[in-house]
Design an enzyme around this catalytic site. Structure first.
Site, PDB file in Angstrom:
ATOM      1  N   CYS A  78       0.838  -1.216   0.000  1.00 42.99           N
ATOM      2  CA  CYS A  78       0.000   0.000   0.000  1.00 42.99           C
ATOM      3  C   CYS A  78       0.862   1.251   0.000  1.00 42.99           C
ATOM      4  O   CYS A  78       0.514   2.251  -0.647  1.00 42.99           O
ATOM      5  CB  CYS A  78      -0.902   0.029   1.235  1.00 42.99           C
ATOM      6  SG  CYS A  78      -2.046  -1.332   1.337  1.00 42.99           S
TER       7      CYS A  78
HETATM    8  C1  BEZ Z   1       0.619  -4.610   1.842  1.00 42.46           C
HETATM    9  O1  BEZ Z   1       0.047  -3.586   1.523  1.00 42.46           O
HETATM   10  O2  BEZ Z   1       1.814  -4.722   1.775  1.00 42.46           O
HETATM   11  C2  BEZ Z   1      -0.161  -5.812   2.339  1.00 42.46           C
HETATM   12  C3  BEZ Z   1      -1.350  -5.626   3.016  1.00 42.46           C
HETATM   13  C4  BEZ Z   1      -2.044  -6.740   3.486  1.00 42.46           C
HETATM   14  C5  BEZ Z   1      -1.529  -8.008   3.264  1.00 42.46           C
HETATM   15  C6  BEZ Z   1      -0.343  -8.169   2.537  1.00 42.46           C
HETATM   16  C7  BEZ Z   1       0.344  -7.063   2.087  1.00 42.46           C
END
Ligand code: BEZ
Length: 212
Positions: free
Chosen positions: A45
């Site tokens: 994200c």
């Molecule tokens: C991420 O944004 O890195 C992420 C969020 C939830 C699960 C796995 C990765």
């Protein structure tokens, strides 16, 4: 509840990193993109929000307002934005909705309980100036979105909104487009003065009409 293409994008009022926002007022007469995130301070994200900040001029060129959502509270968003700016070498220049009660997420179907009941999924909604939903895509949490693809879809949607054309597989801005089947052969010369190529009665190409 979940939403489908052609539905009016549900309106809501929520706190965000840039203060209280009424969604429909925020959109005004513009196109809009609402994109959801599993959680703040997560690696994928972080790269996505940075990428969208860098692409903001491209969204603005197309009259598209951008807004993100995650289920963490406002102060968490504000703290996370500092990290995004630092690590992605950019400035987050659009609001992130805080949805700790999942009210907006449920309205838009961003909670997929069999994937997770704690986090929202990674979805993108494109909304037209008529407030109708034009695109819905959901990605797995482990895959960062390709926001150039979202821009490509906006280019296609805006062409379709203004001309009687559709765009073929893997089309990119500047390439030939498809004349929609509703246009009769005898009307093509007037509607598409740049000419056309007829492969089949239902497959007719013309140069992209909004380019010189
Ligand atoms: C991420 O944004 O890195 C992420 C969020 C939830 C699960 C796995 C990765």
């Amino acid at each position: 509840m979940s939403i489908r293409l052609g539905d009016i994008a549900p309106d809501f009022t929520a706190e965000s990193s840039e203060g209280k926002i009424n969604f429909h007022q925020f959109l005004g007469n513009s196109w809009g993109i609402l994109f959801s995130h599993p959680a703040d301070f997560t690696p994928v994200c972080t790269t996505e929000l940075g990428s969208v900040a860098k692409l903001k001029p491209e969204f603005e060129k197309r009259n598209v307002k951008v807004i993100a959502l995650s289920v963490d509270p406002v102060q968490s968003h504000i703290d996370w934005i500092k990290d995004i700016n630092e690590t992605q070498k950019t400035t987050v220049n659009y609001p992130i909705i805080a949805d700790p009660t999942f009210e907006v997420s449920k309205l838009y179907g961003f909670v997929h309980p069999n994937a997770s009941d704690k986090f929202t999924v990674r979805s993108v909604v494109i909304i037209g100036p008529d407030k109708k939903v034009k695109l819905l895509i959901t990605y797995p949490a482990s895959t960062g979105r390709n926001f150039n693809e979202i821009l490509r879809v906006i280019d296609s949607l805006q062409l379709t909104a203004n001309y009687s054309v559709a765009t073929p597989a893997n089309w990119k801005n500047g390439e030939d487009v498809i004349i929609v089947p509703a246009v009769k052969d005898e009307d093509i010369a007037v509607k598409f003065p740049k000419g056309h190529t007829r492969i089949k009665s239902y497959l007719r190409y013309t140069p992209q009409p909004n380019l010189n």
